[in-house]
Scaffold this active site. Structure first.
Site, PDB file in Angstrom:
ATOM      1  N   LYS A   1       0.838  -1.207   0.000  1.00 25.33           N
ATOM      2  CA  LYS A   1       0.000   0.000   0.000  1.00 25.33           C
ATOM      3  C   LYS A   1       0.871   1.254   0.000  1.00 25.33           C
ATOM      4  O   LYS A   1       1.829   1.356   0.762  1.00 25.33           O
ATOM      5  CB  LYS A   1      -0.918  -0.030   1.217  1.00 25.33           C
ATOM      6  CG  LYS A   1      -1.860  -1.224   1.230  1.00 25.33           C
ATOM      7  CD  LYS A   1      -2.658  -1.322   2.513  1.00 25.33           C
ATOM      8  CE  LYS A   1      -1.801  -1.676   3.703  1.00 25.33           C
ATOM      9  NZ  LYS A   1      -2.599  -1.982   4.926  1.00 25.33           N
TER      10      LYS A   1
ATOM     11  N   THR B   1      -8.732   8.636   9.328  1.00 21.06           N
ATOM     12  CA  THR B   1      -8.298   7.434   8.613  1.00 21.06           C
ATOM     13  C   THR B   1      -8.044   6.270   9.560  1.00 21.06           C
ATOM     14  O   THR B   1      -7.350   5.319   9.208  1.00 21.06           O
ATOM     15  CB  THR B   1      -7.021   7.727   7.804  1.00 21.06           C
ATOM     16  OG1 THR B   1      -6.001   8.219   8.698  1.00 21.06           O
ATOM     17  CG2 THR B   1      -7.281   8.743   6.709  1.00 21.06           C
TER      18      THR B   1
ATOM     19  N   GLY C   1      -8.168   2.934  11.139  1.00 19.36           N
ATOM     20  CA  GLY C   1      -8.650   1.623  10.743  1.00 19.36           C
ATOM     21  C   GLY C   1      -8.692   1.356   9.254  1.00 19.36           C
ATOM     22  O   GLY C   1      -9.278   0.356   8.822  1.00 19.36           O
ATOM     23  N   THR C   2      -8.053   2.204   8.452  1.00 19.20           N
ATOM     24  CA  THR C   2      -8.131   2.000   6.995  1.00 19.20           C
ATOM     25  C   THR C   2      -7.469   0.691   6.560  1.00 19.20           C
ATOM     26  O   THR C   2      -7.968   0.012   5.666  1.00 19.20           O
ATOM     27  CB  THR C   2      -7.489   3.176   6.238  1.00 19.20           C
ATOM     28  OG1 THR C   2      -6.189   3.441   6.776  1.00 19.20           O
ATOM     29  CG2 THR C   2      -8.339   4.420   6.339  1.00 19.20           C
ATOM     30  N   GLY C   3      -6.337   0.342   7.180  1.00 20.34           N
ATOM     31  CA  GLY C   3      -5.663  -0.896   6.800  1.00 20.34           C
ATOM     32  C   GLY C   3      -6.492  -2.117   7.132  1.00 20.34           C
ATOM     33  O   GLY C   3      -6.603  -3.058   6.325  1.00 20.34           O
ATOM     34  N   CYS C   4      -7.094  -2.120   8.318  1.00 25.52           N
ATOM     35  CA  CYS C   4      -7.978  -3.217   8.715  1.00 25.52           C
ATOM     36  C   CYS C   4      -9.157  -3.328   7.751  1.00 25.52           C
ATOM     37  O   CYS C   4      -9.533  -4.419   7.309  1.00 25.52           O
ATOM     38  CB  CYS C   4      -8.510  -2.983  10.126  1.00 25.52           C
ATOM     39  SG  CYS C   4      -7.251  -2.752  11.394  1.00 25.52           S
TER      40      CYS C   4
END
Length: 270
Positions: free
Chosen positions: A180, A211, A213-216
């Site tokens: 990412k 933003t 928790g965007t990766g989760c």
């Protein structure tokens, strides 16, 4: 009156719990629901955190993790599984043992190392153990640039180095890697290496601090799309679009980085 009954595709998250609801297990379950799937969970750690800080992390005993895994896989076998935060080497060994035992399909692994405020959710000294015990199970590994730097052992400053890193991570056993680019200085493009081809997925920056928790959310959305039968490129592309909108309609909650809006399709006008 007899119940009509319905069918929903089951999906599983194996991760830590975020009591403030924006990341971890809570974000994963919201993402599954937004994709009209039946979400299940195996909790590895209880994290006391909010939008501004992480207060503490309490790891669940491995015997409980084993029992949660047994409860899920003996009864409702998931069509896809997402793994998030694994905070200790003991938990990594436990998770690896269970992955070997149950062999879940469509396994998306997000190597969660840092909270948004920089708190180390995976201590640096555990990184090598993660590489040896967990990475090889991944049908898709989804690190951001700082996480990939830890896993690769070299700096990543441009797109060429992102491609190099994605290919290197596949040599560790991951079948595919989505690197990412949100931390990139030049753009927000992601690199998808499917084990054979490189795909450059364009990313658009959205001006917001919300933003959390965007990766989760992204990894859960990818797992959701894989469970629904999309191929890898489609699953990732659709997940990126979902997260882009979840950020665009993000929620002004808390004193720090607010959460994304997992249900923007239903709540964007509120």
């Amino acid at each position: 009156m007899r119940a009509k009954g319905s069918n929903l595709i089951p999906v599983l998250t194996i991760a830590g719990s975020d009591c403030s609801g924006g990341a971890g297990i809570q974000a994963d379950l919201k993402t599954f629901s937004a994709h009209e799937l039946f979400g299940m969970s195996v909790i590895l750690s209880v994290v006391a955190e909010n939008t501004a800080r992480v207060i503490s992390v309490h790891d669940i005993p491995t015997s409980s993790v084993d029992e949660q895994m047994l409860a899920v896989f003996e009864d409702i076998v998931p069509k896809a599984t997402k793994i998030g935060m694994i905070g200790s080497c003991e938990l990594m060994s436990c998770v690896a043992k269970n992955l070997e035992l149950y062999k879940p399909q469509n396994l998306v692994i997000d190597p969660v190392m840092f909270a948004k405020n920089g708190y180390a959710l995976m201590p640096e000294e555990n990184c090598d153990f993660f590489k040896k015990t967990i990475v090889a199970f991944a049908d898709l590994l989804t690190p951001n640039i700082p996480e990939a730097e830890f896993l690769c052992g070299f700096k990543i400053k441009n797109e060429e180095e992102m491609i190099k890193a994605a290919k290197y991570l596949c040599t560790l056993g991951a079948k595919a890697v989505l690197l990412k680019g949100g931390h990139s200085e030049n753009n927000a493009n992601d690199i998808l290496f499917d084990g054979k081809e490189i795909h450059i997925l364009k990313g658009e920056r959205i001006e917001t601090k919300n933003t959390h928790g965007t990766g989760c959310t992204l990894s859960s959305a990818i797992a959701s799309n894989l469970a629904k039968g999309y191929d890898l490129l489609q699953a990732v592309s659709k997940a990126k679009e979902y997260v882009k909108n979840a950020i665009y309609y993000s929620l002004n909650l808390g004193k720090g980085c607010g959460p994304t809006n997992h249900f923007y399709r239903f709540l964007s006008e509120k």
